[in-house]
Write an enzyme that holds these catalytic residues in place. Structure first.
Site, mmCIF file in Angstrom:
data_model
loop_
_atom_site.group_PDB
_atom_site.id
_atom_site.type_symbol
_atom_site.label_atom_id
_atom_site.label_comp_id
_atom_site.label_asym_id
_atom_site.label_seq_id
_atom_site.Cartn_x
_atom_site.Cartn_y
_atom_site.Cartn_z
ATOM 1 N N GLU A 1 0.869 -1.187 0.000
ATOM 2 C CA GLU A 1 0.000 0.000 0.000
ATOM 3 C C GLU A 1 0.905 1.237 0.000
ATOM 4 O O GLU A 1 1.963 1.237 0.633
ATOM 5 C CB GLU A 1 -0.824 -0.014 1.297
ATOM 6 C CG GLU A 1 -1.649 1.227 1.563
ATOM 7 C CD GLU A 1 -2.234 1.268 2.992
ATOM 8 O OE1 GLU A 1 -1.530 0.849 3.943
ATOM 9 O OE2 GLU A 1 -3.384 1.696 3.141
ATOM 10 N N ASN B 1 -7.161 5.905 -1.764
ATOM 11 C CA ASN B 1 -6.021 5.022 -1.478
ATOM 12 C C ASN B 1 -6.187 3.842 -2.446
ATOM 13 O O ASN B 1 -7.079 3.011 -2.263
ATOM 14 C CB ASN B 1 -6.109 4.591 -0.007
ATOM 15 C CG ASN B 1 -4.884 3.843 0.447
ATOM 16 O OD1 ASN B 1 -4.152 3.290 -0.371
ATOM 17 N ND2 ASN B 1 -4.677 3.797 1.752
ATOM 18 N N LYS C 1 -9.421 1.499 -1.967
ATOM 19 C CA LYS C 1 -9.613 0.943 -0.610
ATOM 20 C C LYS C 1 -11.014 1.247 -0.070
ATOM 21 O O LYS C 1 -11.422 2.416 -0.012
ATOM 22 C CB LYS C 1 -8.545 1.552 0.308
ATOM 23 C CG LYS C 1 -8.518 1.026 1.729
ATOM 24 C CD LYS C 1 -7.293 1.607 2.445
ATOM 25 C CE LYS C 1 -7.094 1.088 3.840
ATOM 26 N NZ LYS C 1 -5.826 1.580 4.445
ATOM 27 N N GLU D 1 -6.110 8.632 8.015
ATOM 28 C CA GLU D 1 -6.477 8.247 6.648
ATOM 29 C C GLU D 1 -7.798 8.857 6.203
ATOM 30 O O GLU D 1 -7.988 9.156 5.035
ATOM 31 C CB GLU D 1 -6.566 6.723 6.543
ATOM 32 C CG GLU D 1 -5.294 6.102 5.993
ATOM 33 C CD GLU D 1 -5.503 4.655 5.643
ATOM 34 O OE1 GLU D 1 -5.134 3.810 6.481
ATOM 35 O OE2 GLU D 1 -6.038 4.367 4.568
ATOM 36 N N CYS E 1 -4.618 -2.976 2.851
ATOM 37 C CA CYS E 1 -4.361 -2.902 4.295
ATOM 38 C C CYS E 1 -5.572 -3.259 5.161
ATOM 39 O O CYS E 1 -5.894 -4.413 5.306
ATOM 40 C CB CYS E 1 -3.784 -1.547 4.676
ATOM 41 S SG CYS E 1 -2.975 -1.660 6.288
HETATM 42 N N1 CDV Z 1 -3.000 1.327 6.600
HETATM 43 C C1 CDV Z 1 -3.926 0.709 7.340
HETATM 44 O O1 CDV Z 1 -5.055 0.495 6.908
HETATM 45 N N2 CDV Z 1 -3.557 0.382 8.581
HETATM 46 C C2 CDV Z 1 -4.445 -0.200 9.542
HETATM 47 C C3 CDV Z 1 -4.095 0.403 10.878
HETATM 48 C C4 CDV Z 1 -4.976 1.571 11.148
HETATM 49 C C5 CDV Z 1 -4.123 -0.520 12.001
HETATM 50 C C6 CDV Z 1 -4.379 -1.725 9.539
HETATM 51 O O2 CDV Z 1 -5.438 -2.351 9.640
HETATM 52 O O3 CDV Z 1 -3.303 -2.308 9.487
#
Ligand code: CDV
Length: 313
Positions: free
Chosen positions: A47, A110, A127, A145, A171
């Site tokens: 990401e 994103n 995302k 975010e 993510c």
């Molecule tokens: N970049 C992300 O989405 N990170 C989240 C954080 C907020 C914990 C994740 O789920 O890894």
């Protein structure tokens, strides 16, 4: 003939704020070359692979913020990566910050773009589960975010890559069962994931020892319950003072991790994914046509409302 896809996960170490796009792209090309040397046909990057993970900062200067986004993909800075894909005959999925004019206004997502072995864009995913907040909150790790990105508006698309059905997730998406189920129902055979996950969250000290477990658990469950391959690339190591977990991996439809990164730096892992496993694993326990009850689920979800109520008594 057996259907197989050689997939590579290209984990990156930290990306400093001062690193230029050209320098980052050169790093990504080196990883793609390693992936090609390992026989890969398709590679996944993390990401936000072109920049540092800036949502850890409470930024207000519009020019400073704007500098993290791409207005074209490929653009002048990223074109060499697409050219490398064409030269090496390795497709890739790349996470980046997208700025686009839609509905007559600038919108920011994103995003992950999928490119073919000819270096042409196949499609993109935005995302869906954007975590964090718009402003810092007391006692909570700063993760803004939701200030910098809108939730995705493209659903969970699935694209054909050399005849293999590919989905993408970014993510926090990987923690949600809906991500895998939607992609699976759309026909995905493999899901490519990129992530930036902090090692420590101020708000949950009692879960601190479980960070890596909670990284792999939902992805292994998602692979198993939806009988899909997963290839997941982390941004890892200490980036601008914040430790990011690694743990990049490739997971079979059986839920097994078949390849695992063993560093917190730039690293490539490759696996020859046997796509017959999806069907074999489905036969062993997840015959959707026979056992799923989508009409019932919809009724129950409607009755339950947005959040499961606490059990009485
Ligand atoms: N970049 C992300 O989405 N990170 C989240 C954080 C907020 C914990 C994740 O789920 O890894």
């Amino acid at each position: 003939m057996a259907r197989r896809l050689n997939v590579a996960v290209c984990q990156t170490g930290p990306i400093a704020r001062a690193e230029s796009r050209a320098d980052v792209v050169a790093r990504l090309i080196a990883l793609l070359e390693t992936a090609a040397a390992g026989g890969a046909e398709l590679a996944v990057f993390p990401e936000m692979a072109l920049t540092t993970f800036f949502p850890r900062w409470d930024l207000t200067d519009p020019d400073e913020i704007r500098a993290f986004y791409e207005r074209e993909m490929p653009g002048p800075d990223t074109a060499p990566l697409f050219a490398a894909a064409r030269r090496l005959k390795v497709g890739f999925a790349l996470g980046y910050c997208e700025s686009v004019v839609e509905d007559g206004r600038e919108r920011r997502f994103n995003t992950m773009v999928l490119a073919g072995r000819d270096g042409a864009v196949i499609g993109r995913y935005r995302k869906m589960h954007v975590p964090g907040s718009e402003a810092p909150e007391e006692g909570v790790t700063v993760h803004l975010e939701r200030r910098y990105f809108e939730p995705g508006n493209l659903g969970f698309p699935v694209f054909s890559f050399e005849g293999v059905r590919i989905g993408m997730a970014i993510c926090n998406d990987r923690r949600w069962p809906e991500t895998y189920r939607m992609l699976c129902l759309n026909g995905a055979e493999m899901v490519l994931i990129g992530y930036n996950t902090p090692l420590l969250l101020t708000e949950t000290p009692r879960l601190a020892h479980l960070r890596m477990f909670h990284n792999h658990l939902p992805m292994q469950a998602g692979a198993y319950q939806n009988t899909v391959w997963i290839a997941a690339a982390a941004k890892a190591g200490v980036e601008e003072g914040q430790a990011l977990i690694g743990g990049s991996c490739i997971i079979a439809p059986s839920g097994e991790i078949v390849a695992l990164a063993n560093s917190l730096g730039d690293e490539v892992i490759v696996h020859r994914a046997d796509l017959a496993m999806n069907e074999d694993c489905a036969k062993a326990g997840f015959d959707f046509a026979r056992y799923r009850r989508p009409d019932e689920y919809a009724l129950i979800a409607q009755a339950a409302g947005p959040r499961r109520p606490a059990t009485a008594g």
